[in-house]
Design a protein around this motif. Sequence first.
Motif, PDB file in Angstrom:
ATOM      1  N   ARG A  51      87.491  78.531  38.600  1.00 49.65           N
ATOM      2  CA  ARG A  51      87.583  77.382  37.698  1.00 49.65           C
ATOM      3  C   ARG A  51      89.024  77.196  37.215  1.00 49.65           C
ATOM      4  O   ARG A  51      89.555  76.088  37.173  1.00 49.65           O
ATOM      5  N   MET A  52      89.669  78.307  36.882  1.00 49.37           N
ATOM      6  CA  MET A  52      91.052  78.241  36.414  1.00 49.37           C
ATOM      7  C   MET A  52      91.957  77.715  37.534  1.00 49.37           C
ATOM      8  O   MET A  52      92.854  76.898  37.287  1.00 49.37           O
ATOM      9  N   LEU A  55      91.461  73.974  37.852  1.00 49.13           N
ATOM     10  CA  LEU A  55      92.121  73.262  36.751  1.00 49.13           C
ATOM     11  C   LEU A  55      93.629  73.229  36.955  1.00 49.13           C
ATOM     12  O   LEU A  55      94.285  72.223  36.725  1.00 49.13           O
ATOM     13  N   MET A  56      94.176  74.356  37.410  1.00 52.23           N
ATOM     14  CA  MET A  56      95.620  74.445  37.600  1.00 52.23           C
ATOM     15  C   MET A  56      96.063  73.428  38.654  1.00 52.23           C
ATOM     16  O   MET A  56      97.152  72.877  38.581  1.00 52.23           O
ATOM     17  N   ASN A  58      94.674  70.569  39.239  1.00 51.88           N
ATOM     18  CA  ASN A  58      94.347  69.198  38.853  1.00 51.88           C
ATOM     19  C   ASN A  58      95.548  68.557  38.156  1.00 51.88           C
ATOM     20  O   ASN A  58      95.698  68.652  36.941  1.00 51.88           O
TER      21      ASN A  58
ATOM     22  N   ASP B  98      90.678  69.054  29.717  1.00 55.04           N
ATOM     23  CA  ASP B  98      90.904  70.466  30.074  1.00 55.04           C
ATOM     24  C   ASP B  98      92.284  70.697  30.674  1.00 55.04           C
ATOM     25  O   ASP B  98      92.990  71.621  30.311  1.00 55.04           O
ATOM     26  N   SER B  99      92.636  69.817  31.625  1.00 52.90           N
ATOM     27  CA  SER B  99      93.896  70.001  32.320  1.00 52.90           C
ATOM     28  C   SER B  99      95.083  69.825  31.367  1.00 52.90           C
ATOM     29  O   SER B  99      96.086  70.529  31.468  1.00 52.90           O
ATOM     30  N   LEU B 102      95.320  72.939  29.193  1.00 52.07           N
ATOM     31  CA  LEU B 102      95.927  74.017  29.976  1.00 52.07           C
ATOM     32  C   LEU B 102      97.441  73.823  30.051  1.00 52.07           C
ATOM     33  O   LEU B 102      98.211  74.770  29.883  1.00 52.07           O
ATOM     34  N   LEU B 106     100.415  76.254  28.813  1.00 56.09           N
ATOM     35  CA  LEU B 106     101.444  76.731  29.751  1.00 56.09           C
ATOM     36  C   LEU B 106     102.839  76.484  29.187  1.00 56.09           C
ATOM     37  O   LEU B 106     103.737  77.324  29.312  1.00 56.09           O
ATOM     38  N   ILE B 152      96.156  83.534  27.804  1.00 57.57           N
ATOM     39  CA  ILE B 152      95.596  82.191  27.996  1.00 57.57           C
ATOM     40  C   ILE B 152      94.082  82.205  27.806  1.00 57.57           C
ATOM     41  O   ILE B 152      93.509  81.264  27.270  1.00 57.57           O
ATOM     42  N   TYR B 156      92.052  79.611  25.702  1.00 55.97           N
ATOM     43  CA  TYR B 156      91.472  78.577  26.549  1.00 55.97           C
ATOM     44  C   TYR B 156      90.035  78.950  26.907  1.00 55.97           C
ATOM     45  O   TYR B 156      89.804  79.994  27.510  1.00 55.97           O
TER      46      TYR B 156
END
Lengths: 247, 171
Positions: A51-52, A55-56, A58, B98-99, B102, B106, B152, B156
């Motif tokens: 999942r991570m 997402l990364m 995307n 979500d993105s 994240l 970061l 993270i 998260y």
Amino acid sequence: MQCETARFILELDLTRMGEADWRDLDAVEAHLQDCPDCQGWHLQRQAAENRMAQLMQNVPAIRFKHQNFQRDSHTEGRNWSRRLIPYGLVVAVILLIFSPMVFRQPAKPLDIELAAWIMREGFESSVDGPTADSRRLELERRFARIGVTTRLPDALDYSQLLFSGLVELQGHAVPQLVFSGSTGDWLTQVLVLDSRKFDLSSLPESIPTGLTSSEGTLLNADESGRFVALVVDGFRRKGPAGAKAAW
Amino acid sequence: MADITELAKAHQQSLFRYAFRLTGQTADAEDLVQETFLQANRKISSVKDLGAIKNWLFTILRNQHLMNLRQRGNKPLESIEDLPDCAVQPIRPEGVHDSELLQQLLMEMPEGYRTPLILFYLEDFSYRDISEQMGIPIGTVMSRLARAKDWIRARYPVDSIMNQSPIREER
């Protein structure tokens, strides 16, 4: 092996070590088969990692395509995209007004002939040529050489391979193989998807293909289930782009 | 010798994703990819190992990114401990995708931790690849990754959104 040790080794992701010592992994595998708690923990952890990774990956789509860098290297404009922003905004507004469909781009049709650009050199078709299995390994090596990790299914007859290359699907470079069929223009097209990059459960119901419309099938390409092959048979499409295969 | 146009075809998408996660800005990421290929074109005759070309491109991109940061006078944080110890709240703020969340996290992270985390999840790089790209020992890569993942995960809610709908496509 103790649960704590197995989980510690799994957390280390030894498979990402490259040339690491893999001896411990067999013991961990054996432990996972005997320990439902650790098996559940491992599956949950893998799902979270996937999942991570999704997402990364995307991110917004890149706005420029293949530039002629040999020509561009002699020009001064380094921050060209910033200078284009005002013009881009004007164009975007016009497109917004007159063509809202622009922002719902259909998936790019897979052009079989263009897809062969990456691996031009063919295999020798002689009796003493490479075996089907060695062709498969050679193909994997060629993909790796251009930075695309993949595992090709061994259930296919690679002696019938016509050509191979990359196609773009949902923003990712996807290995594509095309095999000749038993008669005439009949072809088999194979796309190998990496489950780390694609959410296989949410693949679109149909994917554009260079073949006439026909049913596709899913095939596990490796034992871990990471790579899945989408296989579709059909006649080579001669009409306009847009034929789709249903999965 | 590798052809730069073919390299661009093969790698521009993955380099752009890397650049976007490093910079957090589409325009900056596009410039970074452009600068990477321009530099690669100048040096491509010196490339001997075609198998390592992806690592090479990613290394150029990161070096260019670090140079841009220096030119802008940004002093990167050295350690994850340098971050202010804000209240840990592993809940997605309402209305934040979500993105995007994240990306916000970061950008808060020191570059030395952010880069291995991005390389680990974004591309299928091994620890050795990451180590070569960053010029640090494999052990350091592993320890930074472990700490970055812990950091993270604490902020998260990746586990809580696992069963939600697939990622929305950003256009």
